[in-house]
Write a protein that holds these residues in place. Structure first.
Motif, PDB file in Angstrom:
ATOM      1  N   SER A 165       0.987  -1.001  -0.486  1.00  0.00           N
ATOM      2  CA  SER A 165       0.221   0.251   0.374  1.00  0.00           C
ATOM      3  C   SER A 165       0.754   0.959  -0.059  1.00  0.00           C
ATOM      4  O   SER A 165       2.096   1.142   0.394  1.00  0.00           O
ATOM      5  N   LEU A 166       0.081   2.063  -0.542  1.00  0.00           N
ATOM      6  CA  LEU A 166       1.346   3.786  -0.403  1.00  0.00           C
ATOM      7  C   LEU A 166      -0.236   4.203   0.168  1.00  0.00           C
ATOM      8  O   LEU A 166      -1.109   4.956  -0.330  1.00  0.00           O
ATOM      9  N   HIS A 167       0.898   5.623   1.121  1.00  0.00           N
ATOM     10  CA  HIS A 167      -0.589   6.016   2.124  1.00  0.00           C
ATOM     11  C   HIS A 167       0.296   7.603   1.422  1.00  0.00           C
ATOM     12  O   HIS A 167       1.622   7.660   1.629  1.00  0.00           O
ATOM     13  N   ILE A 168      -0.579   8.574   1.566  1.00  0.00           N
ATOM     14  CA  ILE A 168       0.485   9.839   0.875  1.00  0.00           C
ATOM     15  C   ILE A 168      -1.073  10.967   2.075  1.00  0.00           C
ATOM     16  O   ILE A 168      -1.966  11.005   2.576  1.00  0.00           O
ATOM     17  N   THR A 169      -0.663  11.627   2.801  1.00  0.00           N
ATOM     18  CA  THR A 169      -0.613  12.197   4.021  1.00  0.00           C
ATOM     19  C   THR A 169      -0.490  13.596   3.406  1.00  0.00           C
ATOM     20  O   THR A 169       0.252  14.221   2.754  1.00  0.00           O
ATOM     21  N   ALA A 170      -1.806  14.573   3.692  1.00  0.00           N
ATOM     22  CA  ALA A 170      -1.448  16.368   3.411  1.00  0.00           C
ATOM     23  C   ALA A 170      -0.930  16.065   2.415  1.00  0.00           C
ATOM     24  O   ALA A 170      -0.696  16.523   1.677  1.00  0.00           O
TER      25      ALA A 170
END
Lengths: 112, 117
Positions: free
Chosen positions: A73-78
């Motif tokens: 998974s790839l999580h991008i914050t803001a």
């Protein structure tokens, strides 16, 4: 048959929101790579995950490799408008015949 | 280093014509690949090579041929172009995945956009 399934296919969100995209397979991969591709250009490598359960951070991007090495998974914050692009996961095809295969990608659009 | 260089960037072909897409890399990579990218379809592997003189088929090899006479160059030839070959073609190279610390990470060229009419 697609060995690497990516979801969602498309994602459009507002600047500042968080998001997660997924790369799943029924096969075990020795490693998985994530690339970002901008219009008119070739894909550029972001990260490689190798160890089951591994987490790697690249500024606001967090990559995780599943414990069984079948998913990532790839999580991008803001999210920022500069994060807009096509995100591709890739890995060496099972059977170790040296082929690097790709998922269909997640097309991400960040609205300012 | 120029990295991976592809030529031409754009080309229009008529059905039945032939052409060669050129790819060169200056990173001394043993592995080289040709992919095609159709809208919404990700990247499909056409052919790949693990070293000079060695080539092998990928997922979609029909209608294409390759050769690898040097480490640097990996041309892709289209014989008897068909509308189904309209696509963006990417060449890529990598260090061998068996080299310690590497996992086949790819360096891509900027692509060659081919239209067959």
């Amino acid at each position: 048959t697609q060995l690497l399934e990516q979801s969602p296919q498309f994602l459009s969100i507002q600047e500042g929101e968080n998001l997660t995209v997924y790369c799943n397979s029924s096969s075990v991969f020795s490693s998985l790579q994530w690339y970002r591709q901008e219009p008119g250009e070739g894909p550029v490598l972001l990260v490689t995950v190798v160890t089951g359960g591994e987490v790697k951070k690249l500024k606001r991007l967090t990559f995780q490799f599943g414990d069984a090495r079948k998913d990532s998974s790839l999580h991008i914050t803001a999210a920022q408008p500069g994060d807009t692009g096509l995100y591709l996961c890739a890995g060496e095809a099972p059977g170790r015949d040296d082929k690097i295969i790709f998922g269909k990608g997640t097309r991400l659009h960040i609205l300012p | 280093n120029a990295g991976v260089t592809q030529t031409p960037k754009f080309r229009i072909l008529k059905i039945g014509q032939s052409m060669t897409l050129q790819c060169a890399q200056d990173m001394n990579h043993n592995y080289m690949y040709w992919y095609r990218q159709d809208p919404g379809m990700g990247l499909k592997l056409i052919y790949y090579s693990v070293g000079a003189g060695i080539t092998d088929k990928g997922e979609v090899p029909n209608g294409y041929n390759v050769s690898r006479s040097t480490t640097e160059d990996f041309p892709l030839r289209l014989e008897l172009a068909a509308p189904s070959q309209t696509s963006v073609y990417f060449c890529a190279s990598s260090v061998s995945p068996i080299v310690r610390g590497y996992h086949g990470e790819l360096f891509f060229g900027e692509g060659s956009r081919l239209t067959v009419l």
